[in-house]
Design a protein around this motif. Structure first.
Motif, short mmCIF file in Angstrom:
data_model
loop_
_atom_site.label_atom_id
_atom_site.label_comp_id
_atom_site.label_asym_id
_atom_site.label_seq_id
_atom_site.Cartn_x
_atom_site.Cartn_y
_atom_site.Cartn_z
N GLY A 33 -1.00 -3.69 -1.87
CA GLY A 33 -2.27 -4.27 -1.45
C GLY A 33 -3.22 -4.53 -2.59
O GLY A 33 -4.42 -4.74 -2.37
N GLU A 34 -2.69 -4.54 -3.82
CA GLU A 34 -3.53 -4.80 -5.00
C GLU A 34 -3.61 -6.30 -5.24
O GLU A 34 -3.19 -6.83 -6.28
N MET A 35 -4.14 -6.99 -4.26
CA MET A 35 -4.17 -8.44 -4.22
C MET A 35 -5.56 -8.94 -3.87
O MET A 35 -6.35 -8.21 -3.27
N PRO A 36 -5.89 -10.18 -4.23
CA PRO A 36 -7.14 -10.76 -3.74
C PRO A 36 -7.16 -10.70 -2.21
O PRO A 36 -6.21 -11.13 -1.55
N PHE A 37 -8.19 -10.10 -1.65
CA PHE A 37 -8.40 -9.92 -0.21
C PHE A 37 -7.52 -8.84 0.40
O PHE A 37 -7.41 -8.73 1.61
N GLY A 38 -6.88 -8.03 -0.45
CA GLY A 38 -6.26 -6.81 0.03
C GLY A 38 -4.84 -6.94 0.55
O GLY A 38 -4.11 -7.86 0.24
N SER A 39 -4.49 -5.98 1.36
CA SER A 39 -3.12 -5.80 1.84
C SER A 39 -2.77 -6.68 3.02
O SER A 39 -3.53 -6.73 4.00
N TYR A 40 -1.61 -7.34 2.95
CA TYR A 40 -1.10 -8.11 4.08
C TYR A 40 -0.93 -7.21 5.30
O TYR A 40 -1.32 -7.57 6.42
N ILE A 41 -0.34 -6.04 5.10
CA ILE A 41 -0.07 -5.12 6.21
C ILE A 41 -1.38 -4.64 6.83
O ILE A 41 -1.54 -4.68 8.07
N ASP A 42 -2.33 -4.19 6.02
CA ASP A 42 -3.61 -3.72 6.55
C ASP A 42 -4.32 -4.83 7.30
O ASP A 42 -4.92 -4.62 8.37
N TYR A 43 -4.29 -6.03 6.72
CA TYR A 43 -4.95 -7.19 7.35
C TYR A 43 -4.44 -7.39 8.77
O TYR A 43 -5.22 -7.52 9.72
N HIS A 44 -3.14 -7.41 8.93
CA HIS A 44 -2.58 -7.71 10.25
C HIS A 44 -2.65 -6.52 11.20
O HIS A 44 -2.76 -6.71 12.41
N CYS A 45 -2.61 -5.31 10.67
CA CYS A 45 -2.81 -4.13 11.53
C CYS A 45 -4.21 -4.14 12.14
O CYS A 45 -4.39 -3.81 13.32
N VAL A 46 -5.21 -4.50 11.33
CA VAL A 46 -6.58 -4.57 11.85
C VAL A 46 -6.73 -5.72 12.85
O VAL A 46 -7.26 -5.53 13.95
N TRP A 47 -6.25 -6.92 12.49
CA TRP A 47 -6.39 -8.05 13.40
C TRP A 47 -5.62 -7.86 14.70
O TRP A 47 -5.99 -8.41 15.75
#
Length: 312
Positions: free
Chosen positions: A184-198
């Motif tokens: 998740g060390e990416m611009p706008f964070g983690s793909y996994i975290d993003y989709h878990c929240v959404w």
């Protein structure tokens, strides 16, 4: 250069200049637990964003980076403009509609005050997680198109984009990129975290999920679904015209004129299963494990059709 892309170009050119003296590590900063691109975002803008007052007829295109938001967002924008021209031409101001940098979280702190004068419908983009959006978005039930794309193609596209787009950290090999992507060390964070929240918001009445893959498979059907969700009242002929104007070829032909030197990287034609040329056996195994642990069995995970698009 068209007036309505002026702000986009101003910010993009400044961002490229600002990163010239930055190290790769300095290109990211952390705000409220998520990494963001230093040259495009700032804590001052995020603080100002908290006061943003969303409207019930705002059109918001939400996606993780490299999930097809520029292409699908162009379709949505064209649908909105076509509907306004047809039904409410007195409300349409294309200059104001497209005046700001399209992403809600990118700009200057005064951006949100200027946007108060913009007529409805406002078309907004965002790479923010749902829990990082201004509270007014869900309170006022702004309509959100939630774009989902399978993680392996996102990673492949993100790798190529990062190496073309100076404000993002570049990577010499896909292996080093993949390690950062998983962490998740990416611009706008983690793909996994993003989709878990959404995933927690997927059933909200003001949220419509759609996948990049289904849009590629049948763009006209996807455009029809979006027009209905946003209550745009367009005919089949209207929708087909939008689809024809927003093909990759049509957008690519116009990209240089509209976005100048940024056109090539913004409108790269992303395919389905492009990841197979980059992923090693170890990369595949790690992504399969992470997806199974965090997203398999969720509604977002089911939408992704992992076994269809992400298996060797």
């Amino acid at each position: 250069m068209s007036y309505f892309r002026k702000k986009f170009m101003e910010i993009s050119v400044k961002a490229v200049k600002d990163v010239e003296k930055m190290t790769q590590e300095q290109k990211l900063f952390t705000y409220d637990g998520v990494a963001y691109p230093t040259a495009l975002c700032s804590s001052e803008v995020f603080k100002a964003l908290e006061s943003f007052e969303a409207r019930s007829d705002d059109v918001i295109i939400a996606s993780y980076c490299k999930s097809g938001s520029f292409w699908i967002g162009q379709i949505v924008t064209d649908l909105v403009i076509t509907s306004a021209k047809k039904h409410e031409p007195h409300k349409l101001s294309e200059e104001l509609l497209l005046a700001e940098y399209p992403y809600l979280e990118i700009g200057d702190p005064e951006k949100y005050q200027r946007m108060k004068s913009h007529r409805s419908r406002r078309v907004l983009f965002t790479h923010l997680r749902a829990d990082k959006l201004p509270k007014s978005v869900f309170k006022n039930k702004a309509k959100i198109l939630m774009i989902v794309r399978n993680p392996k193609d996102v990673a492949a596209s993100f790798f190529h984009f990062s190496n073309m787009y100076a404000p993002y950290p570049s990577h010499d090999t896909f292996g080093t990129f993949f390690e950062a992507f998983i962490k998740g060390e990416m611009p706008f964070g983690s793909y996994i975290d993003y989709h878990c929240v959404w995933n927690k918001y997927i059933d909200e009445e003001n949220v419509m999920p759609i996948t990049y893959e289904e849009m590629k498979e049948n763009t006209a059907l996807g455009a029809e679904k979006m027009a209905k969700f946003f209550e745009l009242n367009l005919s089949d002929e209207d929708i087909q015209s939008v689809v024809e104007r927003t093909t990759y070829k049509a957008m690519s032909d116009n990209a240089k004129k509209t976005y100048e030197e940024f056109g090539d990287c913004l409108f790269h034609e992303g395919g389905v299963s492009d990841w197979k040329t980059l992923f090693s056996q170890e990369n595949n195994q790690e992504m399969d494990m992470v997806f199974k642990e965090h997203l398999a069995g969720t509604k977002v995970g089911e939408m992704i059709k992992y076994d269809v698009y992400c298996k060797t």
